[in-house]
Design a protein around this motif. Sequence first.
Motif, PDB file in Angstrom:
ATOM      1  N   PRO A  55      27.322 -69.390 -59.778  1.00 40.98           N
ATOM      2  CA  PRO A  55      28.721 -69.382 -59.350  1.00 40.98           C
ATOM      3  C   PRO A  55      28.982 -70.454 -58.286  1.00 40.98           C
ATOM      4  O   PRO A  55      28.118 -70.739 -57.455  1.00 40.98           O
ATOM      5  N   LYS A  56      30.207 -70.996 -58.335  1.00 41.35           N
ATOM      6  CA  LYS A  56      30.573 -72.073 -57.396  1.00 41.35           C
ATOM      7  C   LYS A  56      30.333 -71.686 -55.944  1.00 41.35           C
ATOM      8  O   LYS A  56      29.805 -72.471 -55.162  1.00 41.35           O
ATOM      9  N   GLU A  57      30.756 -70.477 -55.580  1.00 48.37           N
ATOM     10  CA  GLU A  57      30.661 -70.066 -54.161  1.00 48.37           C
ATOM     11  C   GLU A  57      29.214 -70.103 -53.697  1.00 48.37           C
ATOM     12  O   GLU A  57      28.902 -70.503 -52.574  1.00 48.37           O
ATOM     13  N   GLU A  58      28.313 -69.646 -54.575  1.00 44.11           N
ATOM     14  CA  GLU A  58      26.885 -69.629 -54.228  1.00 44.11           C
ATOM     15  C   GLU A  58      26.356 -71.057 -54.090  1.00 44.11           C
ATOM     16  O   GLU A  58      25.594 -71.373 -53.162  1.00 44.11           O
ATOM     17  N   MET A  59      26.785 -71.945 -54.987  1.00 46.56           N
ATOM     18  CA  MET A  59      26.315 -73.338 -54.919  1.00 46.56           C
ATOM     19  C   MET A  59      26.781 -73.993 -53.618  1.00 46.56           C
ATOM     20  O   MET A  59      26.008 -74.685 -52.943  1.00 46.56           O
ATOM     21  N   VAL A  60      28.053 -73.767 -53.286  1.00 44.26           N
ATOM     22  CA  VAL A  60      28.594 -74.372 -52.063  1.00 44.26           C
ATOM     23  C   VAL A  60      27.819 -73.854 -50.850  1.00 44.26           C
ATOM     24  O   VAL A  60      27.424 -74.619 -49.965  1.00 44.26           O
ATOM     25  N   LYS A  61      27.584 -72.534 -50.842  1.00 40.62           N
ATOM     26  CA  LYS A  61      26.851 -71.932 -49.719  1.00 40.62           C
ATOM     27  C   LYS A  61      25.459 -72.567 -49.578  1.00 40.62           C
ATOM     28  O   LYS A  61      25.035 -72.960 -48.491  1.00 40.62           O
ATOM     29  N   ARG A  62      24.758 -72.724 -50.694  1.00 39.64           N
ATOM     30  CA  ARG A  62      23.399 -73.285 -50.644  1.00 39.64           C
ATOM     31  C   ARG A  62      23.412 -74.737 -50.161  1.00 39.64           C
ATOM     32  O   ARG A  62      22.574 -75.144 -49.356  1.00 39.64           O
ATOM     33  N   VAL A  63      24.378 -75.505 -50.682  1.00 39.71           N
ATOM     34  CA  VAL A  63      24.435 -76.927 -50.301  1.00 39.71           C
ATOM     35  C   VAL A  63      24.720 -77.065 -48.803  1.00 39.71           C
ATOM     36  O   VAL A  63      24.077 -77.848 -48.096  1.00 39.71           O
ATOM     37  N   LEU A  64      25.679 -76.288 -48.317  1.00 40.20           N
ATOM     38  CA  LEU A  64      26.054 -76.423 -46.909  1.00 40.20           C
ATOM     39  C   LEU A  64      24.961 -75.910 -45.970  1.00 40.20           C
ATOM     40  O   LEU A  64      24.922 -76.260 -44.794  1.00 40.20           O
ATOM     41  N   ASN A  65      24.067 -75.078 -46.505  1.00 41.07           N
ATOM     42  CA  ASN A  65      22.946 -74.587 -45.681  1.00 41.07           C
ATOM     43  C   ASN A  65      21.679 -75.408 -45.872  1.00 41.07           C
ATOM     44  O   ASN A  65      20.648 -75.096 -45.283  1.00 41.07           O
ATOM     45  N   ARG A  66      21.742 -76.447 -46.712  1.00 46.67           N
ATOM     46  CA  ARG A  66      20.494 -77.139 -47.093  1.00 46.67           C
ATOM     47  C   ARG A  66      19.837 -77.830 -45.893  1.00 46.67           C
ATOM     48  O   ARG A  66      18.633 -77.834 -45.747  1.00 46.67           O
ATOM     49  N   ASN A  67      20.655 -78.480 -45.107  1.00 46.37           N
ATOM     50  CA  ASN A  67      20.115 -79.025 -43.849  1.00 46.37           C
ATOM     51  C   ASN A  67      18.989 -80.048 -44.027  1.00 46.37           C
ATOM     52  O   ASN A  67      18.006 -80.026 -43.299  1.00 46.37           O
ATOM     53  N   GLN A  68      19.143 -80.914 -45.027  1.00 46.00           N
ATOM     54  CA  GLN A  68      18.122 -81.963 -45.234  1.00 46.00           C
ATOM     55  C   GLN A  68      18.690 -83.341 -44.927  1.00 46.00           C
ATOM     56  O   GLN A  68      18.145 -84.353 -45.323  1.00 46.00           O
ATOM     57  N   GLY A  69      19.847 -83.386 -44.294  1.00 51.93           N
ATOM     58  CA  GLY A  69      20.443 -84.654 -43.894  1.00 51.93           C
ATOM     59  C   GLY A  69      21.050 -85.456 -45.036  1.00 51.93           C
ATOM     60  O   GLY A  69      21.242 -86.666 -44.899  1.00 51.93           O
ATOM     61  N   ARG A  70      21.353 -84.816 -46.151  1.00 52.39           N
ATOM     62  CA  ARG A  70      21.953 -85.562 -47.269  1.00 52.39           C
ATOM     63  C   ARG A  70      23.405 -85.904 -46.977  1.00 52.39           C
ATOM     64  O   ARG A  70      24.174 -85.068 -46.511  1.00 52.39           O
ATOM     65  N   ILE A  71      23.781 -87.144 -47.312  1.00 55.26           N
ATOM     66  CA  ILE A  71      25.143 -87.589 -46.995  1.00 55.26           C
ATOM     67  C   ILE A  71      26.204 -86.875 -47.836  1.00 55.26           C
ATOM     68  O   ILE A  71      27.372 -86.898 -47.504  1.00 55.26           O
ATOM     69  N   ASP A  72      25.760 -86.243 -48.934  1.00 56.69           N
ATOM     70  CA  ASP A  72      26.739 -85.555 -49.785  1.00 56.69           C
ATOM     71  C   ASP A  72      26.767 -84.049 -49.554  1.00 56.69           C
ATOM     72  O   ASP A  72      27.463 -83.323 -50.254  1.00 56.69           O
ATOM     73  N   ASP A  73      26.016 -83.570 -48.560  1.00 56.40           N
ATOM     74  CA  ASP A  73      26.033 -82.138 -48.257  1.00 56.40           C
ATOM     75  C   ASP A  73      27.125 -81.819 -47.247  1.00 56.40           C
ATOM     76  O   ASP A  73      26.852 -81.409 -46.104  1.00 56.40           O
ATOM     77  N   ASN A  74      28.360 -82.042 -47.649  1.00 55.24           N
ATOM     78  CA  ASN A  74      29.508 -81.671 -46.815  1.00 55.24           C
ATOM     79  C   ASN A  74      30.577 -81.129 -47.749  1.00 55.24           C
ATOM     80  O   ASN A  74      30.541 -81.394 -48.958  1.00 55.24           O
ATOM     81  N   ILE A  75      31.508 -80.400 -47.195  1.00 56.96           N
ATOM     82  CA  ILE A  75      32.440 -79.652 -48.048  1.00 56.96           C
ATOM     83  C   ILE A  75      33.285 -80.567 -48.940  1.00 56.96           C
ATOM     84  O   ILE A  75      33.525 -80.256 -50.112  1.00 56.96           O
ATOM     85  N   ASP A  76      33.719 -81.713 -48.409  1.00 63.28           N
ATOM     86  CA  ASP A  76      34.580 -82.598 -49.213  1.00 63.28           C
ATOM     87  C   ASP A  76      33.827 -83.156 -50.432  1.00 63.28           C
ATOM     88  O   ASP A  76      34.338 -83.166 -51.552  1.00 63.28           O
ATOM     89  N   THR A  77      32.602 -83.643 -50.183  1.00 61.81           N
ATOM     90  CA  THR A  77      31.836 -84.215 -51.299  1.00 61.81           C
ATOM     91  C   THR A  77      31.445 -83.130 -52.299  1.00 61.81           C
ATOM     92  O   THR A  77      31.479 -83.350 -53.514  1.00 61.81           O
TER      93      THR A  77
END
Length: 258
Positions: free
Chosen positions: A187-209
């Motif tokens: 589900p989208k919500e779960e994916m967004v949650k995981r990405v925003l918590n990833r914390n690996q310094g990726r430039i695309d790990d922000n809500i807009d991207t």
Amino acid sequence: MWRRGVSLSSMLSSSKSRLLNQVQVAYGFNACQVFSTHVLNPAEDGVSGARRKPFVTFVLGNNVKLVLLFSLKPCYAYGNEGGPGSGKGTQCTRIVNTFGFTHLSVGDLLRKEIYSDSENGSMILDTIKEGKIVPSEVTVKLIKKAIEAGDNNRILVDGFPRSEENRIAYERVGGVEPDIVLFFDCPKEEMVKRVLNRNQGRIDDNIDTVKERLTVFEELNLPVIKYYSEKGILHKIDGTGTEDEIYERVLPIFAALR
Ligand SMILES: Nc1ncnc2c1ncn2[C@@H]1O[C@H](COP(=O)(O)OP(=O)(O)OP(=O)(O)O)[C@@H](O)[C@H]1O
Ligand SMILES: O=c1ccn([C@@H]2O[C@H](COP(=O)(O)O)[C@@H](O)[C@H]2O)c(=O)[nH]1
Ligand SMILES: [Mg+2]
């Protein structure tokens, strides 16, 4: 589920030869060369030193991840699909550890280009920041180079193809289609949650991207998934639950290859 790859040379009519020549000009390499560099396992093949065509598996998620899998068996399969944060990379690591694959993350290949002063570096950086898709010509060349650099004939290509255009470009150059495609459905919500918590310094790990990546996934990746589903080679995996629970769903697919 695994199918034997058809010999490219035996398939070539003169019109196909012409097409491949065009591909060679466009991509700078010969389609036949791309998939003829893997030394076979003599124990399986019975011919020491013989070479076998690779088999490919794609892994896709709700944002497309793709896995190219070159197995020791005479089959050819595509890989790994799924949305951003659906867990493709995480599950690939486990598959690698258990089944001896080489993990080829196309996103990682692109990120390496950014930091290696390559001519495409700034274009790739902008594209990833925007959550869009890098042109197939660039991606296919990188995949080809990475495959040729190793000697493992079991390779998981993670995060490709992300569009029909990607898929067609790859198949033209490789002259093959995948045997299996894994799709991590989350589900989208779960994916967004995981990405925003990833914390690996990726430039695309922000809500807009991430929002843009999800839009791109729905517009461009889903048709790829539909294509493989209609071909009967898609394994849709429930991408929710713990990493262990998801891997339990992945295991039987790869165990069957042994
Ligand atoms: N089942 C899970 N439950 C909770 N968190 C998870 C799970 N699987 C992976 N994660 C975490 O979610 C984040 C995203 O996972 P991962 O990097 O594997 O996703 P991905 O599909 O490869 O994403 P991307 O397409 O953005 O590269 C990571 O921080 C990972 O540790
Ligand atoms: O085939 C591909 C794979 C990736 N990209 C770009 O890279 C980022 C990050 O990819 P991940 O697989 O999530 O690490 C992706 O959003 C695209 O911008 C690509 O263009 N083509
Ligand atoms: Mg990943």
